[in-house]
Design a protein around this motif. Structure first.
Motif, PDB file in Angstrom:
ATOM      1  N   THR A 107      41.949  11.466  72.199  1.00 53.94           N
ATOM      2  CA  THR A 107      42.111  11.281  73.641  1.00 53.94           C
ATOM      3  C   THR A 107      42.941  12.395  74.276  1.00 53.94           C
ATOM      4  OG1 THR A 107      44.179  10.024  73.506  1.00 53.94           O
ATOM      5  CG2 THR A 107      42.110   8.775  73.295  1.00 53.94           C
ATOM      6  N   GLU A 108      43.639  13.174  73.460  1.00 48.43           N
ATOM      7  CA  GLU A 108      44.541  14.235  73.937  1.00 48.43           C
ATOM      8  C   GLU A 108      45.625  13.672  74.852  1.00 48.43           C
ATOM      9  OE1 GLU A 108      42.273  17.477  75.610  1.00 48.43           O
ATOM     10  OE2 GLU A 108      40.724  17.291  74.057  1.00 48.43           O
ATOM     11  N   SER A 109      45.863  12.372  74.737  1.00 45.44           N
ATOM     12  CA  SER A 109      46.863  11.676  75.565  1.00 45.44           C
ATOM     13  C   SER A 109      46.569  11.795  77.060  1.00 45.44           C
ATOM     14  CB  SER A 109      48.279  12.191  75.260  1.00 45.44           C
ATOM     15  OG  SER A 109      48.589  11.992  73.907  1.00 45.44           O
ATOM     16  N   LYS A 110      45.278  11.898  77.406  1.00 42.05           N
ATOM     17  CA  LYS A 110      44.862  12.024  78.800  1.00 42.05           C
ATOM     18  C   LYS A 110      43.852  10.932  79.132  1.00 42.05           C
ATOM     19  CE  LYS A 110      45.379  17.052  78.521  1.00 42.05           C
ATOM     20  NZ  LYS A 110      44.647  18.345  78.478  1.00 42.05           N
ATOM     21  N   LYS A 111      44.057  10.263  80.265  1.00 39.94           N
ATOM     22  CA  LYS A 111      43.201   9.133  80.637  1.00 39.94           C
ATOM     23  C   LYS A 111      41.743   9.547  80.797  1.00 39.94           C
ATOM     24  CE  LYS A 111      43.721   7.242  84.738  1.00 39.94           C
ATOM     25  NZ  LYS A 111      44.270   6.418  85.837  1.00 39.94           N
ATOM     26  N   ASP A 112      41.481  10.631  81.529  1.00 36.21           N
ATOM     27  CA  ASP A 112      40.102  11.058  81.777  1.00 36.21           C
ATOM     28  C   ASP A 112      39.407  11.477  80.486  1.00 36.21           C
ATOM     29  OD1 ASP A 112      40.532  10.555  84.426  1.00 36.21           O
ATOM     30  OD2 ASP A 112      40.825  12.649  84.996  1.00 36.21           O
ATOM     31  N   ILE A 137      45.465   4.917  79.165  1.00 35.90           N
ATOM     32  CA  ILE A 137      44.144   5.286  78.639  1.00 35.90           C
ATOM     33  C   ILE A 137      43.386   4.029  78.238  1.00 35.90           C
ATOM     34  CG2 ILE A 137      42.912   6.645  76.903  1.00 35.90           C
ATOM     35  CD1 ILE A 137      45.379   8.428  76.690  1.00 35.90           C
TER      36      ILE A 137
END
Length: 289
Positions: free
Chosen positions: A4-9, A35
């Motif tokens: 997820t790269e710690s990103k919501k999108d 997320i």
């Protein structure tokens, strides 16, 4: 497996890829609750079973996010905050430091409620909420030291876990420190400053109440030459509860697996005996150490 790269999108895009391209039956994973919330909205729409393996935020099992297709494997922060009762039996004067978002603020709220269970007349000498991802806690710790508490309760996630504790000790803070949860990797990153803190965990490497915990630890150590820690345990546990439900349901059909997960107890769980989900919101009922 996707990152997820710690990103919501990014997390939502990766979930879409797994469901729409890879045609997965079930999703498991995610630590950051923001997320998870985005993915939950999507899996509800697609009627895909999603089991969160790393978020303690209770907002995930409350409206509008809780639903039939979502289960949360980690316990509630209401549960993990209860462990502060032990140091509170001896210490009356508390300061609170938590990340400035729903998880950190929720933890501080339940720290205070938990302390009141054993010490109704405790003294709250202050509370402060640094932004998530803060690197310099000195301004906040200066306020803590000025208040001269007997104990500091911390609810920091990610790299804030070791930073806050290390910087507190480097600045000369002598009081007791209680952290909301135990995490092996962050504890190691904290170095000697971690010695003497209290905390909570839902997984123990050797747990007399859950004999398979040691079996898991031994197998993990043999493969990776290290102890698993709680997050590794939850990763394995999350996959295991799905597989056990599939076995019990004798089908991979999503609706049948969900019905089974709602009604079964995982008596041999590596986390705690009789681990099960509350049917109303799919919050797990588990032990705390």
């Amino acid at each position: 497996m996707e990152d997820t790269e710690s990103k919501k999108d990014v997390g939502l895009a990766k979930a879409r890829r797994l469901v729409e391209r890879s045609k997965v039956n079930y999703l498991a994973g995610i630590i950051f609750s923001s997320i998870s919330m985005a993915v939950q909205n999507y899996t509800r729409e697609k009627k895909v079973l999603f089991v969160n393996s790393g978020s303690g935020n209770d907002a995930l099992v409350q409206p509008p996010y809780c639903d039939r297709y979502f289960f949360k494997a980690p316990g509630s922060f209401r549960l993990t905050c209860l462990s502060i009762r032990e140091p509170a039996k001896k210490l009356a004067k508390w300061y609170f430091l938590g990340d400035d978002y729903s998880w950190g603020k929720g933890c501080i709220e339940f720290f205070k409620k938990s302390i009141e269970l054993v010490r109704p007349n405790y003294e709250n000498v202050g509370e402060v909420y640094p932004p998530f991802g803060e690197t310099n806690y000195a301004p906040y710790l200066t306020k803590v030291m000025a208040a001269n508490p007997e104990a500091l309760a911390i609810a920091n996630f990610g790299a804030g876990w070791p930073r806050a504790i290390m910087q507190a000790r480097q600045m000369g803070l002598k009081c007791h420190i209680h952290h909301q949860f135990w995490d092996l990797n962050n504890a190691r990153a904290t170095g000697d400053a971690v010695i003497g803190i209290t905390s909570s965990s839902e997984f123990l490497n050797e747990n007399p109440q859950a004999p398979r915990a040691k079996m898991f630890t031994d197998a993990y150590k043999q493969k990776y030459r290290d102890f698993p820690g709680s997050l590794a345990a939850y990763g394995s546990h999350t996959i295991e509860i799905i597989l056990e439900a599939v076995k019990a349901a004798k089908t991979i059909e999503t609706e049948a697996v969900i019905d089974t997960m709602e009604n079964m107890a995982y008596k041999d769980s590596i986390m705690s005996p009789d681990y099960h989900f509350r049917k109303a919101d799919h919050q797990p009922i588990t032990g705390l150490y």
